[in-house]
Design an enzyme around this catalytic site. Sequence first.
Site, PDB file in Angstrom:
ATOM      1  N   GLY A 110      68.813 -47.952  53.607  1.00  0.00           N
ATOM      2  CA  GLY A 110      69.821 -47.091  52.977  1.00  0.00           C
ATOM      3  C   GLY A 110      71.239 -47.624  53.043  1.00  0.00           C
ATOM      4  N   MET A 152      74.839 -53.303  50.639  1.00  0.00           N
ATOM      5  CA  MET A 152      75.322 -54.650  50.961  1.00  0.00           C
ATOM      6  C   MET A 152      75.837 -55.284  49.678  1.00  0.00           C
ATOM      7  SD  MET A 152      73.105 -57.874  52.455  1.00  0.00           S
ATOM      8  CE  MET A 152      72.287 -58.325  50.926  1.00  0.00           C
ATOM      9  N   PRO A 153      77.024 -55.904  49.707  1.00  0.00           N
ATOM     10  CA  PRO A 153      77.479 -56.573  48.488  1.00  0.00           C
ATOM     11  C   PRO A 153      76.463 -57.620  48.025  1.00  0.00           C
ATOM     12  CG  PRO A 153      79.258 -56.441  50.094  1.00  0.00           C
ATOM     13  CD  PRO A 153      78.002 -55.995  50.801  1.00  0.00           C
ATOM     14  N   ALA A 154      76.289 -57.714  46.727  1.00  0.00           N
ATOM     15  CA  ALA A 154      75.342 -58.691  46.174  1.00  0.00           C
ATOM     16  C   ALA A 154      75.820 -60.115  46.445  1.00  0.00           C
ATOM     17  CB  ALA A 154      75.218 -58.469  44.665  1.00  0.00           C
ATOM     18  N   GLY A 157      78.765 -62.833  48.431  1.00  0.00           N
ATOM     19  CA  GLY A 157      79.720 -62.997  49.522  1.00  0.00           C
ATOM     20  C   GLY A 157      80.043 -64.462  49.742  1.00  0.00           C
ATOM     21  N   LEU A 158      80.806 -64.712  50.790  1.00  0.00           N
ATOM     22  CA  LEU A 158      81.209 -66.077  51.124  1.00  0.00           C
ATOM     23  C   LEU A 158      80.396 -66.558  52.321  1.00  0.00           C
ATOM     24  CD1 LEU A 158      83.434 -68.352  50.590  1.00  0.00           C
ATOM     25  CD2 LEU A 158      84.591 -67.362  52.587  1.00  0.00           C
ATOM     26  N   GLY A 159      79.766 -67.716  52.163  1.00  0.00           N
ATOM     27  CA  GLY A 159      79.083 -68.341  53.287  1.00  0.00           C
ATOM     28  C   GLY A 159      80.032 -69.292  53.979  1.00  0.00           C
ATOM     29  N   ASP A 206      79.351 -64.312  55.555  1.00  0.00           N
ATOM     30  CA  ASP A 206      78.129 -64.685  56.268  1.00  0.00           C
ATOM     31  C   ASP A 206      78.412 -65.827  57.233  1.00  0.00           C
ATOM     32  OD1 ASP A 206      74.868 -64.753  56.091  1.00  0.00           O
ATOM     33  OD2 ASP A 206      75.717 -66.759  56.401  1.00  0.00           O
ATOM     34  N   TYR A 259      77.296 -71.639  63.958  1.00  0.00           N
ATOM     35  CA  TYR A 259      78.269 -72.295  63.063  1.00  0.00           C
ATOM     36  C   TYR A 259      79.578 -72.630  63.792  1.00  0.00           C
ATOM     37  CZ  TYR A 259      75.506 -70.421  59.087  1.00  0.00           C
ATOM     38  OH  TYR A 259      74.520 -70.090  58.195  1.00  0.00           O
ATOM     39  N   LYS A 275      74.306 -64.334  63.042  1.00  0.00           N
ATOM     40  CA  LYS A 275      72.900 -64.655  63.318  1.00  0.00           C
ATOM     41  C   LYS A 275      72.719 -65.095  64.769  1.00  0.00           C
ATOM     42  CE  LYS A 275      72.853 -66.459  58.612  1.00  0.00           C
ATOM     43  NZ  LYS A 275      74.149 -67.137  58.481  1.00  0.00           N
ATOM     44  N   HIS A 295      68.061 -66.332  63.286  1.00  0.00           N
ATOM     45  CA  HIS A 295      68.470 -67.469  62.439  1.00  0.00           C
ATOM     46  C   HIS A 295      67.279 -68.288  61.933  1.00  0.00           C
ATOM     47  CE1 HIS A 295      72.212 -70.118  61.711  1.00  0.00           C
ATOM     48  NE2 HIS A 295      71.309 -70.356  60.799  1.00  0.00           N
TER      49      HIS A 295
END
Length: 298
Positions: free
Chosen positions: A13, A16-18, A20-22, A47, A52, A77, A110
């Site tokens: 429910g 989430m935006p379709a 985004g920025l990785g 993300d 990272y 992650k 991850h």
Amino acid sequence: MTLNFPNYLLNNGIEMPAFGLGVYRMPPQETIDTVKGALASGYRMIDTAAVYGNEREVGAAIAESDVDRSEIFVTTKLWISDFGRDSTFKAFDTSLQKLGLHYVDLYLLHWPLHDEFSLTVESYQAMEEILTQGRIRAIGVSNFQTDHLRQLAQEAATVPAVNQIELHPYFSQPEMRAYHHTQKIMTQAWSPLGGVNIYDATDPGKERHVLTDPVLLGIAAGRQKTPAQVILRWHLQHGISIIPKSTRMERILQNAAIFDFSLSEKEMIAIDALDTGSRGGPHPDEGSRERFPYEVPV
Ligand code: A2P
């Protein structure tokens, strides 16, 4: 310019935006300005991942931006070196601390530890507990194959909201997408522009450049769009969530300018036909501590 991206509804429910920025492979010193720039231009999903090494900078950008935290969808992650019940709780707290946030929107495993799957399940069950505490809004996985998802379903109560997998026109994963659909799992593409075929190419000369594929160049020319925009549009029309990475502001804006055109069915089929069935990155069944000996940067 302010952008306005559509949302996808996750299986619990949550919206989430379709798009985004990785920030994979984004050096920490470039991350703050890049994320701030993306947020200022309307991006609402970022993300990152513990491994990272740029969670702190993502958090700093969010803190320094004019956008309210509640409007931003933040994914991070859990790295495999932290798999296990207690280490998952600890690693999650560390991620929150680095991000400077009270909660994350989406927390993903991850990689599956293919040969230590019980540890993978243990971590997921710990994530379920954190979800119940309200410190995560949705949980999911990354790089899971259907077998991993089936095994997880036998031991966990929560269907992953998302499986983030390598997906681009040269490796478009139709079977995984169809399986996700049956399970109400959102497919999210990592390396949606096929960057992995270049930075992970095994030998010089083995790079596969999706962005200069003749079919995509042709469609892009006909639509007065760039190949990157055509690829990203193709993802969205398949209902896939995307997180293209760029540190260049003009590309960040370009990648988001994909809501003023549609690809025809014929164009979609032509791009579908580019699938080689061959991935650019590691196979999920290789997920092991030996294969990925990286530690989370402190
Ligand atoms: P850069 O960060 O220099 O812009 P993917 O997310 O598929 O792995 O792709 C990321 C790669 O694609 C990065 O090397 C990024 O480089 C590059 N890239 C991102 N957007 C575009 C674009 N619109 N056109 C060309 N290359 C792009």
